[in-house]
Design a protein around this motif. Structure first.
Motif, PDB file in Angstrom:
ATOM      1  N   SER A  23      16.742 -32.757  17.824  1.00 34.68           N
ATOM      2  CA  SER A  23      16.520 -32.350  16.441  1.00 34.68           C
ATOM      3  C   SER A  23      15.038 -32.400  16.106  1.00 34.68           C
ATOM      4  O   SER A  23      14.284 -33.212  16.648  1.00 34.68           O
ATOM      5  N   VAL A  24      14.626 -31.526  15.204  1.00 37.35           N
ATOM      6  CA  VAL A  24      13.264 -31.526  14.689  1.00 37.35           C
ATOM      7  C   VAL A  24      13.275 -32.272  13.362  1.00 37.35           C
ATOM      8  O   VAL A  24      14.172 -32.081  12.537  1.00 37.35           O
ATOM      9  N   SER A  25      12.293 -33.126  13.148  1.00 37.78           N
ATOM     10  CA  SER A  25      12.231 -33.866  11.886  1.00 37.78           C
ATOM     11  C   SER A  25      12.133 -32.898  10.716  1.00 37.78           C
ATOM     12  O   SER A  25      11.588 -31.797  10.844  1.00 37.78           O
ATOM     13  N   PRO A  26      12.674 -33.280   9.556  1.00 41.43           N
ATOM     14  CA  PRO A  26      12.646 -32.378   8.394  1.00 41.43           C
ATOM     15  C   PRO A  26      11.235 -31.910   8.062  1.00 41.43           C
ATOM     16  O   PRO A  26      10.286 -32.694   8.094  1.00 41.43           O
ATOM     17  N   SER A  27      11.112 -30.631   7.759  1.00 42.90           N
ATOM     18  CA  SER A  27       9.820 -30.022   7.474  1.00 42.90           C
ATOM     19  C   SER A  27       9.672 -29.774   5.979  1.00 42.90           C
ATOM     20  O   SER A  27      10.664 -29.694   5.252  1.00 42.90           O
ATOM     21  N   PRO A  28       8.427 -29.634   5.502  1.00 41.78           N
ATOM     22  CA  PRO A  28       8.234 -29.298   4.082  1.00 41.78           C
ATOM     23  C   PRO A  28       8.997 -28.027   3.719  1.00 41.78           C
ATOM     24  O   PRO A  28       8.992 -27.049   4.471  1.00 41.78           O
ATOM     25  N   GLU A  29       9.667 -28.070   2.588  1.00 38.80           N
ATOM     26  CA  GLU A  29      10.440 -26.921   2.132  1.00 38.80           C
ATOM     27  C   GLU A  29       9.576 -26.027   1.238  1.00 38.80           C
ATOM     28  O   GLU A  29       8.665 -26.497   0.557  1.00 38.80           O
ATOM     29  N   PHE A  30       9.875 -24.753   1.266  1.00 36.72           N
ATOM     30  CA  PHE A  30       9.182 -23.788   0.419  1.00 36.72           C
ATOM     31  C   PHE A  30      10.241 -22.916  -0.272  1.00 36.72           C
ATOM     32  O   PHE A  30      10.381 -21.728   0.021  1.00 36.72           O
ATOM     33  N   PRO A  31      11.005 -23.508  -1.195  1.00 31.09           N
ATOM     34  CA  PRO A  31      12.155 -22.796  -1.775  1.00 31.09           C
ATOM     35  C   PRO A  31      11.778 -21.556  -2.569  1.00 31.09           C
ATOM     36  O   PRO A  31      12.606 -20.653  -2.723  1.00 31.09           O
ATOM     37  N   ASP A  32      10.542 -21.496  -3.063  1.00 27.97           N
ATOM     38  CA  ASP A  32      10.138 -20.353  -3.882  1.00 27.97           C
ATOM     39  C   ASP A  32       9.264 -19.355  -3.121  1.00 27.97           C
ATOM     40  O   ASP A  32       8.796 -18.377  -3.708  1.00 27.97           O
ATOM     41  N   ALA A  33       9.034 -19.610  -1.839  1.00 25.21           N
ATOM     42  CA  ALA A  33       8.200 -18.704  -1.051  1.00 25.21           C
ATOM     43  C   ALA A  33       8.855 -17.334  -0.948  1.00 25.21           C
ATOM     44  O   ALA A  33      10.073 -17.218  -0.802  1.00 25.21           O
ATOM     45  N   SER A  34       8.038 -16.305  -1.027  1.00 22.65           N
ATOM     46  CA  SER A  34       8.568 -14.938  -1.032  1.00 22.65           C
ATOM     47  C   SER A  34       7.734 -14.030  -0.132  1.00 22.65           C
ATOM     48  O   SER A  34       6.503 -14.059  -0.172  1.00 22.65           O
ATOM     49  N   LEU A  35       8.439 -13.230   0.662  1.00 22.43           N
ATOM     50  CA  LEU A  35       7.806 -12.201   1.486  1.00 22.43           C
ATOM     51  C   LEU A  35       8.538 -10.889   1.239  1.00 22.43           C
ATOM     52  O   LEU A  35       9.745 -10.791   1.475  1.00 22.43           O
ATOM     53  N   THR A  36       7.828  -9.899   0.760  1.00 25.09           N
ATOM     54  CA  THR A  36       8.419  -8.583   0.529  1.00 25.09           C
ATOM     55  C   THR A  36       7.508  -7.511   1.120  1.00 25.09           C
ATOM     56  O   THR A  36       6.319  -7.750   1.374  1.00 25.09           O
ATOM     57  N   MET A  37       8.082  -6.351   1.326  1.00 29.23           N
ATOM     58  CA  MET A  37       7.302  -5.242   1.863  1.00 29.23           C
ATOM     59  C   MET A  37       6.560  -4.532   0.740  1.00 29.23           C
ATOM     60  O   MET A  37       7.133  -4.227  -0.304  1.00 29.23           O
ATOM     61  N   GLY A  38       5.284  -4.293   0.962  1.00 29.21           N
ATOM     62  CA  GLY A  38       4.489  -3.503   0.047  1.00 29.21           C
ATOM     63  C   GLY A  38       4.472  -2.055   0.507  1.00 29.21           C
ATOM     64  O   GLY A  38       5.509  -1.484   0.815  1.00 29.21           O
ATOM     65  N   THR A  39       3.309  -1.475   0.596  1.00 25.55           N
ATOM     66  CA  THR A  39       3.206  -0.085   1.035  1.00 25.55           C
ATOM     67  C   THR A  39       3.295   0.015   2.552  1.00 25.55           C
ATOM     68  O   THR A  39       2.835  -0.865   3.276  1.00 25.55           O
ATOM     69  N   VAL A  40       3.931   1.079   3.008  1.00 21.97           N
ATOM     70  CA  VAL A  40       4.007   1.400   4.442  1.00 21.97           C
ATOM     71  C   VAL A  40       3.490   2.829   4.601  1.00 21.97           C
ATOM     72  O   VAL A  40       3.981   3.743   3.934  1.00 21.97           O
ATOM     73  N   LYS A  41       2.529   3.005   5.485  1.00 20.16           N
ATOM     74  CA  LYS A  41       1.895   4.307   5.628  1.00 20.16           C
ATOM     75  C   LYS A  41       1.855   4.713   7.095  1.00 20.16           C
ATOM     76  O   LYS A  41       1.510   3.913   7.964  1.00 20.16           O
ATOM     77  N   ALA A  42       2.222   5.949   7.379  1.00 22.81           N
ATOM     78  CA  ALA A  42       2.144   6.492   8.738  1.00 22.81           C
ATOM     79  C   ALA A  42       1.145   7.645   8.754  1.00 22.81           C
ATOM     80  O   ALA A  42       1.127   8.481   7.847  1.00 22.81           O
ATOM     81  N   GLU A  43       0.316   7.686   9.784  1.00 27.50           N
ATOM     82  CA  GLU A  43      -0.634   8.770   9.957  1.00 27.50           C
ATOM     83  C   GLU A  43      -0.718   9.140  11.426  1.00 27.50           C
ATOM     84  O   GLU A  43      -0.442   8.318  12.312  1.00 27.50           O
TER      85      GLU A  43
END
Length: 278
Positions: free
Chosen positions: A47-67
């Motif tokens: 087991s890994v010891s408990p790690s700091p939690e980030f309950p409000d952390a957010s990752l979303t996609m912004g712009t995606v561009k192809a050229e």
């Protein structure tokens, strides 16, 4: 952690290391000091010891561009939105984890088509892809020691294709269960070989004793008689211990409640990595 382990074991090899000191003075006696190294035990998960939690952390996609990048390829640039999480910062308990840690700090794991991830310390990345191809991108926030943040909203899946003309088309979000391989990866040196982080990301499923599980096959070419196959029924990180040194491999497979391989995209992946004394 609840895990069922099945070990293929053989007698552990005894290792020793001798160092000799020779004097250049005529007539002096040579001395030798032997250092006995404790034989490694069976390969195990811990087991890994408990790690700091980030309950409000957010990752979303912004712009995606192809050229256009060539006659038959496109350069695709992904821009991410990160909230309530600081990239390039050291996770507060990194010194206590006793495992490989990035000196560049917290980051994003960018995993395209279940290939080895790229660590992003800035929320942007570009890749060149062939025209007429389909892809699955999985990205999630990572602590500085590479453990994924598993809170809701800290990850995303982006399903898309590059058409024959090099245009990007967003495809339907996957509905079937998926597993994305994260760690182990790359080279580990010295003290970092003691605790090898095993971590992955699941999608569209919940691991449980009576539900989906992850089967992990762990091998070391230099310890071919000592292998570990373990079934994991709870989504949490583990340390692989007693792997020794050498060229190693981990294969992760998503299985159903009956132990059968789940069908669909992104349900198994393998990585080779190296453990070195120095």
């Amino acid at each position: 952690m609840k895990a069922q382990m099945f070990l293929t074991t053989a007698a552990s090899c005894s290792l020793f290391m001798a160092s000799c000191g020779n004097s250049n003075t005529p007539g002096s006696a040579a001395t030798a000091d032997s250092v006995v190294v404790t034989p490694l035990g069976p390969v195990t998960l811990a087991s890994v010891s408990p790690s700091p939690e980030f309950p409000d952390a957010s990752l979303t996609m912004g712009t995606v561009k192809a050229e256009k990048a060539g006659n038959d390829s496109a350069k695709v640039t992904f821009n991410f939105n990160v909230k309530n999480y600081e990239l390039k910062m050291q996770t507060t308990d990194n010194a206590n984890k006793l495992c490989n840690n990035s000196d560049k700090g917290q980051h994003i794991h960018f995993i395209l088509d279940n290939t080895p991830y790229k660590a992003l310390y800035e929320p942007t990345n570009d890749v060149v892809l062939a025209n007429g191809t389909e892809h699955y991108l999985v990205a999630f926030l990572s602590r500085s020691y590479h453990e994924s943040v598993k809170s809701k909203g800290a990850a995303l899946v982006y399903h898309f294709e590059i058409d024959k003309k090099g245009n990007l088309k967003k495809l339907e979000d996957p509905k079937t269960p998926m597993i994305t391989y994260s760690r182990p990866k790359g080279d580990y040196l010295g003290k970092d070989t003691a605790n090898i982080l095993l971590d992955f990301y699941t999608w569209n499923c919940t691991l449980a004793p009576d539900g989906y599980k992850v089967k992990a096959d762990i091998t070391n070419e230099d310890r071919s008689t000592q292998q570990l196959t373990v079934t994991i029924d709870k989504w949490e990180p583990h340390f692989i211990k007693n792997l020794g040194t050498g060229k190693c491999k981990v294969t992760l497979s998503l299985i159903d409640k009956d132990g059968k391989q789940v069908e669909g995209p992104e349900t198994t992946a393998s990585r080779e990595f190296n453990l070195k004394a120095q």
